[in-house]
Motif scaffolding. Structure first.
Motif, mmCIF file in Angstrom:
data_model
loop_
_atom_site.group_PDB
_atom_site.id
_atom_site.type_symbol
_atom_site.label_atom_id
_atom_site.label_comp_id
_atom_site.label_asym_id
_atom_site.label_seq_id
_atom_site.Cartn_x
_atom_site.Cartn_y
_atom_site.Cartn_z
ATOM 1 N N LEU A 20 0.832 -1.208 0.000
ATOM 2 C CA LEU A 20 0.000 0.000 0.000
ATOM 3 C C LEU A 20 0.865 1.257 0.000
ATOM 4 O O LEU A 20 0.557 2.235 -0.688
ATOM 5 N N LEU A 41 -10.617 -3.361 1.645
ATOM 6 C CA LEU A 41 -9.192 -3.647 1.464
ATOM 7 C C LEU A 41 -8.817 -5.017 2.028
ATOM 8 O O LEU A 41 -8.041 -5.746 1.415
ATOM 9 N N TYR A 45 -7.090 -7.951 -0.202
ATOM 10 C CA TYR A 45 -5.772 -8.485 0.133
ATOM 11 C C TYR A 45 -5.833 -9.867 0.776
ATOM 12 O O TYR A 45 -4.799 -10.480 1.026
#
Length: 82
Positions: A20, A41, A45
């Motif tokens: 990131l 997120l 991920y």
């Protein structure tokens, strides 16, 4: 000559944070716009929500992300990148 490679093991949160950070510093995410939320997120991920919260807090501590208000969520800190 014998070569010995030393590998540094990184935790999952360190790996996600590094990725990131690279995206933010490369300008691949628009400055000042809302950063994707932590749950989104985490799904992207493949990590737990708690891991992603830890990552976002650390990026905030590094001043790469700002938190104008808890309601709006994180934003890329334009001051840190200029």
């Amino acid at each position: 000559m014998e070569m010995i490679a030393t590998f540094v093991k990184k935790s999952l949160s360190q790996q996600v944070m590094q990725h990131l950070r690279e995206i933010i510093e490369a300008g691949e995410m628009p400055k000042g716009l809302d950063f994707p939320n932590s749950r989104q997120l985490a799904r992207e991920y493949g990590v737990s929500h708690n891991v992603m919260l830890k990552v976002l807090r650390k990026l905030h501590d590094e001043e790469l992300l700002s938190l104008p208000s808890k309601r709006s969520g994180y934003q890329i800190n334009m001051k840190a990148l200029t």
